[in-house]
Design a protein around this motif. Structure first.
Motif, PDB file in Angstrom:
ATOM      1  N   GLY A 170       8.956  -7.360   8.026  1.00  0.00           N
ATOM      2  CA  GLY A 170       7.797  -7.173   8.882  1.00  0.00           C
ATOM      3  C   GLY A 170       6.532  -7.403   8.082  1.00  0.00           C
ATOM      4  N   ASP A 171       5.604  -6.433   8.125  1.00  0.00           N
ATOM      5  CA  ASP A 171       4.368  -6.559   7.353  1.00  0.00           C
ATOM      6  C   ASP A 171       4.413  -5.733   6.070  1.00  0.00           C
ATOM      7  N   THR A 172       5.614  -5.431   5.593  1.00  0.00           N
ATOM      8  CA  THR A 172       5.778  -4.631   4.384  1.00  0.00           C
ATOM      9  C   THR A 172       6.404  -5.470   3.285  1.00  0.00           C
ATOM     10  N   VAL A 173       5.789  -5.461   2.113  1.00  0.00           N
ATOM     11  CA  VAL A 173       6.329  -6.170   0.956  1.00  0.00           C
ATOM     12  C   VAL A 173       7.462  -5.346   0.360  1.00  0.00           C
ATOM     13  N   THR A 174       8.610  -5.999   0.172  1.00  0.00           N
ATOM     14  CA  THR A 174       9.780  -5.299  -0.363  1.00  0.00           C
ATOM     15  C   THR A 174      10.195  -5.804  -1.735  1.00  0.00           C
ATOM     16  N   VAL A 197       1.379  -5.291  -7.206  1.00  0.00           N
ATOM     17  CA  VAL A 197      -0.039  -5.529  -7.481  1.00  0.00           C
ATOM     18  C   VAL A 197      -0.182  -6.986  -7.900  1.00  0.00           C
ATOM     19  N   MET A 198      -0.904  -7.749  -7.100  1.00  0.00           N
ATOM     20  CA  MET A 198      -1.125  -9.164  -7.405  1.00  0.00           C
ATOM     21  C   MET A 198      -2.386  -9.268  -8.272  1.00  0.00           C
ATOM     22  N   ALA A 199      -2.219  -9.791  -9.494  1.00  0.00           N
ATOM     23  CA  ALA A 199      -3.346  -9.957 -10.422  1.00  0.00           C
ATOM     24  C   ALA A 199      -3.187 -11.286 -11.148  1.00  0.00           C
ATOM     25  N   THR A 200      -2.945 -12.342 -10.372  1.00  0.00           N
ATOM     26  CA  THR A 200      -2.549 -13.641 -10.912  1.00  0.00           C
ATOM     27  C   THR A 200      -3.706 -14.568 -11.261  1.00  0.00           C
ATOM     28  N   GLY A 201      -4.942 -14.138 -11.036  1.00  0.00           N
ATOM     29  CA  GLY A 201      -6.079 -14.969 -11.411  1.00  0.00           C
ATOM     30  C   GLY A 201      -6.488 -15.942 -10.332  1.00  0.00           C
ATOM     31  N   GLY A 202      -7.223 -16.978 -10.731  1.00  0.00           N
ATOM     32  CA  GLY A 202      -7.918 -17.844  -9.785  1.00  0.00           C
ATOM     33  C   GLY A 202      -7.220 -19.145  -9.470  1.00  0.00           C
ATOM     34  N   ALA A 355     -11.707  -1.316  -0.194  1.00  0.00           N
ATOM     35  CA  ALA A 355     -12.339  -0.704  -1.364  1.00  0.00           C
ATOM     36  C   ALA A 355     -11.330  -0.103  -2.336  1.00  0.00           C
ATOM     37  N   ARG A 356     -10.081   0.061  -1.915  1.00  0.00           N
ATOM     38  CA  ARG A 356      -9.038   0.583  -2.797  1.00  0.00           C
ATOM     39  C   ARG A 356      -8.136  -0.513  -3.351  1.00  0.00           C
ATOM     40  N   GLY A 357      -8.408  -1.761  -2.983  1.00  0.00           N
ATOM     41  CA  GLY A 357      -7.574  -2.855  -3.447  1.00  0.00           C
ATOM     42  C   GLY A 357      -6.375  -3.127  -2.570  1.00  0.00           C
ATOM     43  N   ARG A 358      -6.306  -2.496  -1.408  1.00  0.00           N
ATOM     44  CA  ARG A 358      -5.186  -2.728  -0.496  1.00  0.00           C
ATOM     45  C   ARG A 358      -5.391  -4.016   0.288  1.00  0.00           C
ATOM     46  N   THR A 359      -4.328  -4.776   0.456  1.00  0.00           N
ATOM     47  CA  THR A 359      -4.364  -5.990   1.256  1.00  0.00           C
ATOM     48  C   THR A 359      -3.964  -5.653   2.693  1.00  0.00           C
ATOM     49  N   SER A 360      -3.843  -6.676   3.521  1.00  0.00           N
ATOM     50  CA  SER A 360      -3.426  -6.468   4.908  1.00  0.00           C
ATOM     51  C   SER A 360      -1.919  -6.254   5.035  1.00  0.00           C
ATOM     52  N   LEU A 361      -1.167  -6.427   3.944  1.00  0.00           N
ATOM     53  CA  LEU A 361       0.269  -6.170   3.940  1.00  0.00           C
ATOM     54  C   LEU A 361       0.545  -4.829   3.278  1.00  0.00           C
ATOM     55  N   ARG A 362       1.396  -4.032   3.877  1.00  0.00           N
ATOM     56  CA  ARG A 362       1.746  -2.747   3.282  1.00  0.00           C
ATOM     57  C   ARG A 362       2.546  -2.971   1.997  1.00  0.00           C
ATOM     58  N   GLY A 363       2.214  -2.189   0.982  1.00  0.00           N
ATOM     59  CA  GLY A 363       2.903  -2.307  -0.292  1.00  0.00           C
ATOM     60  C   GLY A 363       2.358  -3.379  -1.206  1.00  0.00           C
ATOM     61  N   LEU A 364       1.272  -4.062  -0.801  1.00  0.00           N
ATOM     62  CA  LEU A 364       0.672  -5.105  -1.630  1.00  0.00           C
ATOM     63  C   LEU A 364      -0.783  -4.774  -1.910  1.00  0.00           C
ATOM     64  N   TRP A 365      -1.112  -4.696  -3.191  1.00  0.00           N
ATOM     65  CA  TRP A 365      -2.485  -4.544  -3.656  1.00  0.00           C
ATOM     66  C   TRP A 365      -2.881  -5.819  -4.407  1.00  0.00           C
ATOM     67  N   ALA A 366      -4.155  -6.064  -4.552  1.00  0.00           N
ATOM     68  CA  ALA A 366      -4.614  -7.235  -5.311  1.00  0.00           C
ATOM     69  C   ALA A 366      -5.890  -6.885  -6.055  1.00  0.00           C
TER      70      ALA A 366
END
Length: 534
Positions: A170-174, A197-202, A355-366
């Motif tokens: 669904g909309d949850t990263v597993t 946590v996605m921190a892959t750069g530009g 503001a907390r780094g949350r994306t539109s997918l649950r379980g995914l921050w960037a």
């Protein structure tokens, strides 16, 4: 903790950080002693744009400066699209993050009285750039963070693997699908995770002329978009005005701090061409300077950065990194002007986060350059990128620590593309088209041509690496086509002015980009005139 990839499918920790620049490593340290796994495509320190950052970190730590003034400068440069609340929050947290970095061992320069030394950069109203030996901040920050990470038992580092897909229910990263960078035809590895946590750069290396390392190809943005994440402001790509043109890929960078110290931009006649373009001349916002340099080169007069009068014999001591790059190309910057040109440098757009780094997918921050916080708007203020990375890394760690996770589900089966090794010629062709069609100056016709090419690749190729870079290229290009105005770093020759009705951020998805591409579909007879073969 074991650092072997084969142990990951049975890992007991739930947090995986993809990327090992400032955002990724800082977040891992902030999460300690909670177990965390960091995935790095290259050996630590070699694939992150942070290590190449020369200017430093913007922070209002000097007497007479303030967070409010810093935020005001950020808003002014952002061309009407900066989230003012986010900008002020960043500026107010800057001091705390600088002190965190000091505790991790970053040797920021100090003045004779022991206070943090600060320098001036373009469009800042005060001297507020905290640096290391003039132009070595990035290297020093990454070196210190790597030492701290290596000394933290709760952090597992897996090097030499690239994330090529997010796995979702669904909309949850597993989980994540990874592949070994040294053997892209090898079987992929699957990691189950409740927090990614996605921190892959530009995305700079999608362009033929860039200051970014080869790993900065927009892969994190692509896999998030393919999983359904909302993408913000992808059309806004910042071109650094003074990449050193000595035939290297990526191009070495002549830091903006050189202009802060009095270096001037001249053409082959010795004329300072920025004086006629902006009241701040060489210290105008980056988008203005980049277009000025681009225009001078287009006339055939060339563009050069001249520090012979302002620095002269002090050049090597003040800016050792730039000096070494020039000397390696048989240019003595103490005595000769440096040939420069605009180069893709920083992506203001990215995965939309709150503001907390949350994306539109649950379980995914960037966090870091792969994300879009709203802090930069249409044009990033110099040295705000490392600040944003540190601030959001800390916020993400705090949010994850306080997050109530559901029970972990088993990840789905891996994606199985026909071919994972990307032909170098194909990538070179795509990079050339990004520079020529989606570069410093854009127009509808060239953007439409690029959209048709990238959409075809994204839709039809069985090569997962090519598919991912085509995905990011398509998102950038469709949003650039849709924004029919010039604003900040986005310049349209066919729409040269700002439009008040477009003074809002872009929020898009891969599906929306595909719909734009479908509306521009051309006949098979003409499609072959813009080939990038898979």
């Amino acid at each position: 903790m074991s650092n072997q990839i084969n142990d990951l499918t049975h890992a007991t920790d739930d947090i995986v950080i993809v990327g090992a620049g400032l955002a990724g490593l800082f977040c891992a340290l902030k999460l300690a002693p909670r177990p965390v796994t960091v995935i790095s495509a290259a050996p630590l320190g070699e694939g992150a744009s942070t290590a190449w950052a020369q200017g430093g970190i913007a922070a209002a730590v000097a007497e007479g400066d303030s967070a409010e003034a810093h935020a005001a400068d950020t808003v002014a440069v952002g061309a009407g699209l900066v989230d003012e609340t986010i900008a002020l929050g960043l500026a107010r947290e800057a001091g705390a993050r600088i002190h965190d970095l000091l505790r991790y061992g970053v040797p920021f320069d100090r003045d004779l009285e022991g206070r943090l030394a600060v320098s001036q950069e373009a469009a800042h109203s005060a001297r507020r750039i905290v640096h290391v030996r003039g132009d070595m901040a990035g290297k020093a920050i990454i070196a210190a963070l790597i030492d701290a990470v290596r000394a933290t038992p709760s952090i597992r580092v897996i090097e030499g693997y690239v994330a090529e897909a997010l796995l979702t229910e669904g909309d949850t990263v597993t989980g994540l699908q990874l592949r070994q960078t040294a053997d892209p035809s090898a079987k992929p590895h699957i990691i189950a995770s409740r927090a990614v946590v996605m921190a892959t750069g530009g995305i700079g290396h999608l362009y033929a002329v860039t200051t970014n390392p080869a790993e900065a190809r927009g892969l994190g943005l692509a896999i998030a978009a393919r999983a359904g994440a909302v993408i913000a402001d992808p059309e806004f790509v910042q071109f650094h005005p003074t990449a050193i043109m000595v035939g290297r890929d990526p191009a070495p960078l002549a830091t903006e701090a050189l202009r802060g110290e009095g270096a001037t931009l001249i053409n082959d006649k010795g004329e300072r061409f920025m004086i006629a373009r902006h009241r701040l001349a060489e210290l105008a916002p980056r988008d203005v300077v980049a277009r000025g340099v681009f225009a001078e080169i287009a006339t055939g007069r060339g563009a050069f950065l001249d520090a012979t009068a302002s620095l002269g014999s002090r050049f090597a001591e003040k800016f050792p990194t730039v000096y070494a790059s020039c000397i390696a190309a048989n240019i003595d910057p103490a005595r000769q002007p440096i040939p420069v040109a605009p180069a893709a440098h920083y992506h203001m757009g990215g995965i939309a986060v709150d503001a907390r780094g949350r994306t539109s997918l649950r379980g995914l921050w960037a966090g870091g350059e792969v994300s879009c916080t709203g802090a930069h708007g249409a044009n990033r203020l110099a040295s705000n990128s490392l600040l944003e990375a540190a601030v959001y890394a800390a916020r993400i760690a705090e949010d994850i620590d306080g997050h109530d996770f559901a029970a972990r589900a088993s990840p789905p089966e891996p994606t199985t593309p026909r071919n994972c090794a990307m032909p170098p010629l194909t990538e070179a062709n795509l990079r050339t088209m990004m520079t020529s069609h989606v570069g410093v100056i854009r127009d509808a016709d060239r953007l439409a041509q690029a959209i048709r090419t990238f959409a075809s690749l994204e839709r039809d190729t069985g090569n997962i690496a090519l598919r991912n870079i085509a995905t990011t290229a398509l998102l950038v290009t469709t949003s650039a086509w849709a924004r029919r105005e010039s604003r900040g770093a986005h310049c349209r020759s066919d729409h040269p002015t700002e439009r008040p009705d477009l003074a809002h951020r872009t929020m898009t998805t891969l599906q929306a980009a595909r719909e734009i591409a479908a509306s521009l579909a051309e006949s098979p007879a003409t499609r072959s005139t813009h080939p990038i073969t898979a």
